[in-house]
Design a protein around this motif. Structure first.
Motif, mmCIF file in Angstrom:
data_model
loop_
_atom_site.group_PDB
_atom_site.id
_atom_site.type_symbol
_atom_site.label_atom_id
_atom_site.label_comp_id
_atom_site.label_asym_id
_atom_site.label_seq_id
_atom_site.Cartn_x
_atom_site.Cartn_y
_atom_site.Cartn_z
ATOM 1 N N ILE A 286 98.370 -26.428 44.848
ATOM 2 C CA ILE A 286 98.084 -25.193 45.598
ATOM 3 C C ILE A 286 99.318 -24.483 46.142
ATOM 4 N N ALA A 287 100.292 -25.343 46.510
ATOM 5 C CA ALA A 287 101.485 -24.852 46.959
ATOM 6 C C ALA A 287 102.200 -24.050 45.695
ATOM 7 N N ARG A 288 101.954 -24.386 44.484
ATOM 8 C CA ARG A 288 102.595 -23.683 43.247
ATOM 9 C C ARG A 288 101.984 -22.443 43.088
ATOM 10 N N CYS B 273 101.483 -13.124 37.092
ATOM 11 C CA CYS B 273 102.756 -13.608 37.715
ATOM 12 C C CYS B 273 102.588 -13.424 39.285
ATOM 13 N N ARG B 274 102.729 -12.180 39.829
ATOM 14 C CA ARG B 274 102.926 -11.951 40.826
ATOM 15 C C ARG B 274 101.810 -11.517 41.944
ATOM 16 N N ARG B 275 100.615 -11.274 41.234
ATOM 17 C CA ARG B 275 99.262 -10.797 42.211
ATOM 18 C C ARG B 275 98.310 -11.795 42.180
ATOM 19 N N ILE B 276 98.444 -12.836 41.343
ATOM 20 C CA ILE B 276 97.427 -13.838 41.383
ATOM 21 C C ILE B 276 97.891 -15.281 41.378
ATOM 22 N N GLY B 277 97.212 -16.295 41.852
ATOM 23 C CA GLY B 277 97.525 -17.354 41.717
ATOM 24 C C GLY B 277 96.214 -18.201 41.137
ATOM 25 N N PHE B 278 96.680 -19.303 40.319
ATOM 26 C CA PHE B 278 95.412 -20.092 39.749
ATOM 27 C C PHE B 278 95.491 -21.566 39.998
ATOM 28 N N VAL B 279 94.513 -22.072 40.454
ATOM 29 C CA VAL B 279 94.369 -23.556 40.562
ATOM 30 C C VAL B 279 93.292 -24.125 39.608
ATOM 31 N N PHE B 280 93.825 -24.740 38.593
ATOM 32 C CA PHE B 280 92.886 -25.181 37.193
ATOM 33 C C PHE B 280 92.216 -26.455 37.631
ATOM 34 N N GLN B 281 91.300 -26.774 36.969
ATOM 35 C CA GLN B 281 90.458 -27.976 37.196
ATOM 36 C C GLN B 281 91.192 -29.351 37.241
ATOM 37 N N PHE B 282 92.245 -29.134 36.688
ATOM 38 C CA PHE B 282 93.226 -30.496 36.550
ATOM 39 C C PHE B 282 94.584 -30.179 36.853
ATOM 40 N N PRO B 283 95.415 -30.925 37.439
ATOM 41 C CA PRO B 283 96.559 -30.528 38.193
ATOM 42 C C PRO B 283 97.528 -29.760 37.239
ATOM 43 N N SER B 284 97.802 -30.165 36.048
ATOM 44 C CA SER B 284 98.718 -29.389 35.159
ATOM 45 C C SER B 284 100.062 -29.328 35.698
ATOM 46 N N LEU C 81 104.299 -30.267 35.500
ATOM 47 C CA LEU C 81 104.836 -31.015 34.460
ATOM 48 C C LEU C 81 105.616 -32.167 34.801
ATOM 49 N N PRO C 82 105.314 -33.264 34.258
ATOM 50 C CA PRO C 82 105.456 -34.510 34.627
ATOM 51 C C PRO C 82 106.990 -34.865 34.898
ATOM 52 N N ASN C 83 108.065 -34.140 34.086
ATOM 53 C CA ASN C 83 109.533 -34.514 34.478
ATOM 54 C C ASN C 83 109.902 -33.642 35.308
ATOM 55 N N LEU C 84 109.157 -33.070 36.132
ATOM 56 C CA LEU C 84 109.829 -32.050 37.372
ATOM 57 C C LEU C 84 109.299 -32.663 38.488
ATOM 58 N N THR C 85 110.111 -32.512 39.676
ATOM 59 C CA THR C 85 109.702 -32.711 40.838
ATOM 60 C C THR C 85 108.611 -32.001 41.631
ATOM 61 N N ALA C 86 108.021 -32.301 42.628
ATOM 62 C CA ALA C 86 107.077 -31.581 43.249
ATOM 63 C C ALA C 86 107.703 -30.257 43.701
ATOM 64 N N LEU C 87 109.122 -30.196 44.250
ATOM 65 C CA LEU C 87 109.801 -29.044 44.393
ATOM 66 C C LEU C 87 109.907 -28.095 43.376
ATOM 67 N N ASP C 88 110.490 -28.459 42.269
ATOM 68 C CA ASP C 88 110.723 -27.912 41.016
ATOM 69 C C ASP C 88 109.368 -27.175 40.610
ATOM 70 N N ASN C 89 108.336 -28.105 40.546
ATOM 71 C CA ASN C 89 106.955 -27.659 39.827
ATOM 72 C C ASN C 89 106.693 -26.456 40.695
ATOM 73 N N THR C 90 106.685 -26.453 42.166
ATOM 74 C CA THR C 90 106.245 -25.440 42.942
ATOM 75 C C THR C 90 106.993 -24.170 42.739
ATOM 76 N N ALA C 91 108.347 -24.187 42.611
ATOM 77 C CA ALA C 91 109.153 -23.089 42.466
ATOM 78 C C ALA C 91 109.201 -22.445 41.192
ATOM 79 N N LEU C 92 108.577 -23.230 40.420
ATOM 80 C CA LEU C 92 108.789 -22.568 38.738
ATOM 81 C C LEU C 92 108.295 -21.289 38.555
ATOM 82 N N PRO C 93 107.091 -20.967 38.790
ATOM 83 C CA PRO C 93 106.691 -19.672 38.675
ATOM 84 C C PRO C 93 107.381 -18.585 39.200
#
Length: 459
Positions: free
Chosen positions: A149-151, A78-89, A91-103
């Motif tokens: 990437i922002a998330r 959660c705190r020491r790594i970030g992961f950008v997967f092959q596909f965006p993944s 959550l379709p029912n959350l805004t860009a701001l909510d998706n980014t803040a979620l972790p």
């Protein structure tokens, strides 16, 4: 910062990764290339603590990650790594701001208000400052990837793993995304491990490795001519046709209009500064109000999801040949308002020695629906097979079984950004259907026929 030693992973009897060793220093950019199926993604999953190796060790600041408690491993993810997967993944029912803040919200890395401020800042830095409230379905592929990437950076990780992050993008967008990653790495100071099939992108790294049939080896990229992108604008001709020479103007004394020009510039600058400061103040007040309102709604939803929704095992029915039917009751004990449950995911595990071994389970009827409205009592049914040998017998001849349920809870069937992830664990002792009752009664004295299941409190 991270040191992998002899990592090994097998799937279905075949070696996916064979003895991979790799050191990553703070702020370093490393790329890994290789054909599809060569083991690149499996290696990245082990480095990112997503899957344990069958052999080898992963040292974080000198300590073996996979010898740590699960809570510390989760905290590392959660705190020491970030992961950008092959596909965006996203959550379709959350805004860009909510998706980014979620972790940051799920990992409690910072207060909710700070998480949204950090998310908005990152989205602005990746060029999406005007798309904060956009949903993934309305975004282009490049915009989705920038949001991802922002998330991945919202918790300020020390390491960022990117697994083919541009494989589904066109060449220009792919280059833009990698340029963005490179710029953010320079400003944020994180280490970057990029898995890619594109040699032109891989050559940007300080070190490059190749995966071939599961073997990781240092790789010197060949020198190739790199095609430059054409300019995005068409400029005028380089040579203008000659024009008649104008007559020489009358001489002007140096500095004659200097003070008047300075006064005009100062007045204009003061007006611009006043507008900027006033706009920033108003925008800050508005954003703070929005964050407070959003945090209040999130707190109410969390209370509803945790206090107004009760779950328990209603029954476990023996269907024979180690097949069973599980019935789970979900009861709305709130003030009568409906609660909507989305995307429930039930899993079943049997304890073998000191670990939980997962067994197949599938939803039946209503439990398979995508969105479920709960007003009073609703029962959901699942079928599973507990064909496990060597199971732990905390109660003689009985299996120790755990059912893990993950669901998204919302106050409406069409959520507008407000969802809460709830997780439940149910524990039972389960009688194997192939053990006769008289064998069980020799060791456990029940007043009558041995029960198929015995409920256990959460533990």
């Amino acid at each position: 910062m991270l040191s992998a030693r002899g990592l090994h992973k097998r799937y279905d009897g075949a070696d996916a990764v064979c003895g991979a060793s790799l050191d990553i220093e703070k702020g370093e950019f490393v790329s890994i290339v290789g054909r599809s199926g060569s083991g690149k993604s499996t290696l990245l999953a082990m480095l990112g603590a997503l899957t344990p190796p069958d052999a080898g060790e992963l040292l974080i600041d000198g300590a073996d990650l996979w010898r740590m408690a699960e809570r510390r491993i989760a905290d590392y993810r959660c705190r020491r790594i970030g992961f950008v997967f092959q596909f965006p993944s996203l959550l379709p029912n959350l805004t860009a701001l909510d998706n980014t803040a979620l972790p940051a919200l799920l990992g409690h890395a910072m207060p909710a208000e700070a998480a949204y401020v950090r998310a908005a800042d990152l989205l602005a830095r990746v060029g999406l400052g005007e798309r904060l409230l956009a949903y993934p379905g309305t975004m282009s592929g490049g915009e989705e990837r920038r949001t991802v990437i922002a998330r991945a950076l919202v918790n300020s990780p020390q390491l960022l793993f990117a697994d083919e992050p541009t494989s589904d993008l066109d060449q220009d967008t792919e280059t833009d995304v990698i340029d963005l990653l490179h710029e953010l790495q320079a400003s944020e100071g994180f280490g970057l491990v990029l898995v890619t099939h594109n040699l032109e992108l891989a050559r940007r790294a300080e070190r490059c490795y190749e995966m071939r049939d599961g073997v990781l080896a240092a790789f010197d990229l060949p020198t190739i001519a790199v095609a430059r992108r054409p300019p995005s604008r068409v400029f005028g001709p380089a040579v203008e046709p000659a024009a008649p020479a104008p007559s020489a103007p009358a001489p002007v004394p140096l500095g004659r209009d200097l003070w008047g020009g300075v006064q005009r510039v100062l007045v204009a600058a003061a007006m611009v500064l006043g507008l900027v400061l006033g706009g920033d103040f108003v925008l800050g007040r508005y954003q703070a109000a929005q964050l407070r309102e959003r945090s209040a709604r999130a707190a109410v939803l969390a209370e509803t999801a945790l206090d107004s929704l009760r779950g328990e095992v209603a029954s476990v029915t023996d269907l024979g040949d180690r097949h069973y039917e599980l019935a789970i009751d979900l009861r709305n004990v709130g003030d009568g308002r409906a609660i909507y449950v989305m995307a429930p995911d039930m899993r079943a595990y049997v304890q073998v020695a000191q670990e939980w071994r997962e067994v197949p389970i599938s939803a039946e009827g209503r439990a398979a629906a995508k969105v479920q409205k709960i007003v009073g009592l609703e029962t959901y049914r699942y079928r599973f097979r507990a064909q496990v040998t060597g199971y732990a017998q905390l109660l003689p001849n009985y299996m120790h079984v755990r059912f893990a349920d993950t669901m998204l809870v919302s106050p409406s069937d069409t959520p507008k950004g407000e969802v809460f992830e709830r997780r439940d664990n149910y524990y039972v002792y389960l009688k194997p259907s192939d053990i006769p009752d008289n064998v069980i009664l020799e060791r456990v004295h029940f007043p009558g026929k041995p029960p198929v299941w015995i409920p256990m409190p959460p533990h």
